[in-house]
Motif scaffolding. Structure first.
Motif, PDB file in Angstrom:
ATOM      1  N   PRO A   1     -17.850   2.603   9.239  1.00  0.00           N
ATOM      2  CA  PRO A   1     -17.027   2.952   8.074  1.00  0.00           C
ATOM      3  C   PRO A   1     -15.642   2.325   8.200  1.00  0.00           C
ATOM      4  O   PRO A   1     -15.148   2.103   9.300  1.00  0.00           O
ATOM      5  CB  PRO A   1     -16.939   4.478   8.150  1.00  0.00           C
ATOM      6  CG  PRO A   1     -18.103   4.899   8.979  1.00  0.00           C
ATOM      7  CD  PRO A   1     -18.326   3.790   9.957  1.00  0.00           C
ATOM      8  N   GLY A   2     -15.015   2.095   7.061  1.00  0.00           N
ATOM      9  CA  GLY A   2     -13.658   1.548   7.058  1.00  0.00           C
ATOM     10  C   GLY A   2     -13.425   0.660   5.861  1.00  0.00           C
ATOM     11  O   GLY A   2     -14.361   0.358   5.109  1.00  0.00           O
ATOM     12  N   SER A   3     -12.181   0.285   5.665  1.00  0.00           N
ATOM     13  CA  SER A   3     -11.738  -0.621   4.607  1.00  0.00           C
ATOM     14  C   SER A   3     -11.735   0.088   3.251  1.00  0.00           C
ATOM     15  O   SER A   3     -12.268   1.194   3.101  1.00  0.00           O
ATOM     16  CB  SER A   3     -12.588  -1.891   4.538  1.00  0.00           C
ATOM     17  OG  SER A   3     -13.811  -1.665   3.866  1.00  0.00           O
ATOM     18  N   ARG A   4     -11.158  -0.561   2.270  1.00  0.00           N
ATOM     19  CA  ARG A   4     -11.131   0.003   0.923  1.00  0.00           C
ATOM     20  C   ARG A   4     -12.531   0.007   0.310  1.00  0.00           C
ATOM     21  O   ARG A   4     -12.813   0.731  -0.646  1.00  0.00           O
ATOM     22  CB  ARG A   4     -10.167  -0.811   0.009  1.00  0.00           C
ATOM     23  CG  ARG A   4      -8.728  -0.289  -0.052  1.00  0.00           C
ATOM     24  CD  ARG A   4      -8.045  -0.281   1.260  1.00  0.00           C
ATOM     25  NE  ARG A   4      -7.948  -1.624   1.809  1.00  0.00           N
ATOM     26  CZ  ARG A   4      -7.855  -1.913   3.112  1.00  0.00           C
ATOM     27  NH1 ARG A   4      -7.846  -0.948   4.010  1.00  0.00           N
ATOM     28  NH2 ARG A   4      -7.774  -3.157   3.528  1.00  0.00           N
TER      29      ARG A   4
ATOM     30  N   ASN B   1      -6.683   4.791   3.592  1.00  0.00           N
ATOM     31  CA  ASN B   1      -7.934   4.596   2.850  1.00  0.00           C
ATOM     32  C   ASN B   1      -8.329   5.864   2.092  1.00  0.00           C
ATOM     33  O   ASN B   1      -9.414   5.913   1.520  1.00  0.00           O
ATOM     34  CB  ASN B   1      -9.066   4.209   3.809  1.00  0.00           C
ATOM     35  CG  ASN B   1      -8.931   2.781   4.305  1.00  0.00           C
ATOM     36  OD1 ASN B   1      -8.366   1.929   3.628  1.00  0.00           O
ATOM     37  ND2 ASN B   1      -9.459   2.515   5.490  1.00  0.00           N
TER      38      ASN B   1
ATOM     39  N   GLN C   1      -8.808   2.709  13.326  1.00  0.00           N
ATOM     40  CA  GLN C   1      -9.889   2.662  12.336  1.00  0.00           C
ATOM     41  C   GLN C   1     -10.707   3.949  12.446  1.00  0.00           C
ATOM     42  O   GLN C   1     -10.773   4.528  13.522  1.00  0.00           O
ATOM     43  CB  GLN C   1     -10.788   1.444  12.607  1.00  0.00           C
ATOM     44  CG  GLN C   1     -10.092   0.109  12.479  1.00  0.00           C
ATOM     45  CD  GLN C   1      -9.865  -0.290  11.035  1.00  0.00           C
ATOM     46  OE1 GLN C   1     -10.499   0.262  10.129  1.00  0.00           O
ATOM     47  NE2 GLN C   1      -8.948  -1.215  10.797  1.00  0.00           N
ATOM     48  N   PRO C   2     -11.376   4.385  11.421  1.00  0.00           N
ATOM     49  CA  PRO C   2     -11.402   3.771  10.101  1.00  0.00           C
ATOM     50  C   PRO C   2     -10.393   4.371   9.125  1.00  0.00           C
ATOM     51  O   PRO C   2     -10.313   3.910   7.996  1.00  0.00           O
ATOM     52  CB  PRO C   2     -12.826   4.081   9.619  1.00  0.00           C
ATOM     53  CG  PRO C   2     -13.113   5.429  10.224  1.00  0.00           C
ATOM     54  CD  PRO C   2     -12.396   5.453  11.552  1.00  0.00           C
TER      55      PRO C   2
ATOM     56  N   HIS D   1     -17.396  -4.603   3.259  1.00  0.00           N
ATOM     57  CA  HIS D   1     -16.171  -5.400   3.276  1.00  0.00           C
ATOM     58  C   HIS D   1     -16.498  -6.873   3.583  1.00  0.00           C
ATOM     59  O   HIS D   1     -16.045  -7.776   2.875  1.00  0.00           O
ATOM     60  CB  HIS D   1     -15.217  -4.829   4.330  1.00  0.00           C
ATOM     61  CG  HIS D   1     -13.891  -5.496   4.413  1.00  0.00           C
ATOM     62  ND1 HIS D   1     -12.968  -5.455   3.383  1.00  0.00           N
ATOM     63  CD2 HIS D   1     -13.312  -6.239   5.397  1.00  0.00           C
ATOM     64  CE1 HIS D   1     -11.878  -6.126   3.736  1.00  0.00           C
ATOM     65  NE2 HIS D   1     -12.068  -6.618   4.952  1.00  0.00           N
TER      66      HIS D   1
ATOM     67  N   ILE E   1     -14.172  -5.995  12.161  1.00  0.00           N
ATOM     68  CA  ILE E   1     -13.198  -5.624  11.135  1.00  0.00           C
ATOM     69  C   ILE E   1     -13.457  -6.463   9.891  1.00  0.00           C
ATOM     70  O   ILE E   1     -13.544  -5.950   8.782  1.00  0.00           O
ATOM     71  CB  ILE E   1     -11.757  -5.829  11.646  1.00  0.00           C
ATOM     72  CG1 ILE E   1     -11.496  -4.980  12.897  1.00  0.00           C
ATOM     73  CG2 ILE E   1     -10.743  -5.518  10.543  1.00  0.00           C
ATOM     74  CD1 ILE E   1     -11.617  -3.485  12.694  1.00  0.00           C
TER      75      ILE E   1
ATOM     76  N   ASP F   1      -6.564  -5.343   7.714  1.00  0.00           N
ATOM     77  CA  ASP F   1      -5.852  -4.077   7.946  1.00  0.00           C
ATOM     78  C   ASP F   1      -4.662  -4.192   8.891  1.00  0.00           C
ATOM     79  O   ASP F   1      -4.197  -3.176   9.423  1.00  0.00           O
ATOM     80  CB  ASP F   1      -6.788  -2.971   8.465  1.00  0.00           C
ATOM     81  CG  ASP F   1      -7.821  -2.529   7.441  1.00  0.00           C
ATOM     82  OD1 ASP F   1      -7.652  -2.869   6.258  1.00  0.00           O
ATOM     83  OD2 ASP F   1      -8.780  -1.846   7.825  1.00  0.00           O
TER      84      ASP F   1
ATOM     85  N   ARG G   1       0.843  -1.193   0.000  1.00  0.00           N
ATOM     86  CA  ARG G   1       0.000   0.000   0.000  1.00  0.00           C
ATOM     87  C   ARG G   1       0.876   1.240   0.000  1.00  0.00           C
ATOM     88  O   ARG G   1       1.855   1.325   0.759  1.00  0.00           O
ATOM     89  CB  ARG G   1      -0.890  -0.016   1.254  1.00  0.00           C
ATOM     90  CG  ARG G   1      -1.986   1.014   1.256  1.00  0.00           C
ATOM     91  CD  ARG G   1      -3.118   0.619   0.353  1.00  0.00           C
ATOM     92  NE  ARG G   1      -4.230   1.562   0.391  1.00  0.00           N
ATOM     93  CZ  ARG G   1      -5.236   1.521  -0.464  1.00  0.00           C
ATOM     94  NH1 ARG G   1      -5.293   0.590  -1.405  1.00  0.00           N
ATOM     95  NH2 ARG G   1      -6.209   2.402  -0.392  1.00  0.00           N
TER      96      ARG G   1
ATOM     97  N   ARG H   1     -17.533  -1.440   6.685  1.00  0.00           N
ATOM     98  CA  ARG H   1     -17.224  -2.806   7.125  1.00  0.00           C
ATOM     99  C   ARG H   1     -18.260  -3.825   6.651  1.00  0.00           C
ATOM    100  O   ARG H   1     -17.922  -4.969   6.398  1.00  0.00           O
ATOM    101  CB  ARG H   1     -17.123  -2.849   8.652  1.00  0.00           C
ATOM    102  CG  ARG H   1     -15.872  -2.185   9.165  1.00  0.00           C
ATOM    103  CD  ARG H   1     -14.642  -3.025   8.860  1.00  0.00           C
ATOM    104  NE  ARG H   1     -13.439  -2.209   8.914  1.00  0.00           N
ATOM    105  CZ  ARG H   1     -12.285  -2.534   8.339  1.00  0.00           C
ATOM    106  NH1 ARG H   1     -12.178  -3.649   7.654  1.00  0.00           N
ATOM    107  NH2 ARG H   1     -11.251  -1.750   8.417  1.00  0.00           N
TER     108      ARG H   1
END
Ligand SMILES: [Zn+2]
Ligand SMILES: [Zn+2]
Lengths: 97, 200
Positions: free
Chosen positions: B94-97, A63, A50-51, B104, B193, A33, A18, B101
């Protein structure tokens, strides 16, 4: 996505390379992650907050819109040993190009 | 205009007005409508889908509503900050590419046959997946399965003792997509997660 192997923390993720918006290269599990700052995966992973997943070098979100999975050129520019890298087809990215 | 032509014109006008009335009448409300009052509408509520029963009778059933996958589905409760709480108390935020979540986790709602290694695929839809994850969490809270702790993380692996999905990805494809009974959860507190079925 170029990756270095599989994540031992979650057992399912690929350890992708990344690149943050400032050009720092990191190893990030695409499933959980977990984060490594170098390709020495023998070190314990970090779990950035996070996030946003701030880059440990500059604080920019991993991100965020300018962060992305690194290309082979970007990996080489960062001076990482690309022989460790596995390409999308599961073969060495270095030999695949 | 001569009288004959005027008579024809009036007749045509009469037919026109009658036709317009017949078209407009069904659209008019049958009861009193208070000015300024808007009838509440259900978002995405189209006409109920008609389901054909085996005996041929049409049964009115609620059409499954397509929603963005990070919105409520099943019994998720919305909390501030685009966080959704499952009935079992797990939180999806919210989170991750993927940006959220829940989105995700829902990567594991379908196979990714070109993904290197194993890719666990849940049986069922979003609501069923959220319920399976809740069940695994509840069982682990009762002492079942294995919990590995690493800093803020808990990696929970629970055998639900029945099929919950299958192994996909490149490895799963080579092995004929074997069934899985285990669910793994990666949690930070009650925040999900990720979660997926796997063969431990
Ligand atoms: Zn991982
Ligand atoms: Zn950085």
């Amino acid at each position: 996505m170029l990756y270095l192997g599989y994540c031992r923390h979650c057992g399912a993720g690929l350890l992708g390379l990344r690149r943050c918006g400032q050009g720092h290269l990191l190893v990030l599990c695409d499933e959980c992650d977990a984060l490594w700052q170098t390709s020495d995966l023998g070190q314990p992973p970090q779990f950035p907050p996070q996030p946003d997943l701030p880059c440990p070098h500059c604080g920019q979100s991993l991100n965020g819109p300018t962060a992305h999975w690194a290309s082979l050129d970007e990996v080489r520019q960062a001076g990482w040993n690309d022989a460790l890298i596995v390409g999308p087809g599961g073969c060495s990215a270095a030999s695949a190009t | 205009m001569r009288p004959g032509r005027r008579s024809v014109g009036l007749t045509l006008l009469g037919f026109g007005v009658l036709l317009a009335w017949l078209v407009v009448k069904p659209m008019l409300p049958t009861g009193p409508v208070e000015t300024g009052q808007v009838r509440p509408e259900t978002p995405n509520a189209g006409p109920p889908a008609s389901v054909e029963r085996p005996d041929g009778a049409a049964e009115q059933a609620e059409r499954p509503v397509e929603r963005p996958i990070d919105s409520a589905a099943g019994a998720l409760t919305e909390l501030p900050g685009d966080v959704w709480r499952s009935p079992g108390g797990l939180l999806y935020g919210p989170g991750s590419r993927e940006g959220h979540r829940l989105r995700h986790v829902l990567r594991h709602a379908r196979d990714d046959p070109d993904r290197p290694g194993e890719h666990g695929v849940f049986d069922g839809d979003q609501a069923a997946i959220v319920a399976l994850i809740d069940e695994a969490y509840a069982r682990s809270e009762q002492g079942a399965g294995r919990v590995e702790r690493d800093g803020p993380r808990s990696v929970v692996t629970v055998d639900l003792q029945r099929r919950v999905g299958y192994v996909g990805g490149q490895v799963g494809r080579r092995q004929g997509h074997p069934a899985t009974r285990h669910v793994r959860l990666v949690l930070e507190g009650r925040n999900v997660i990720t979660a997926y079925p796997l063969r431990p």
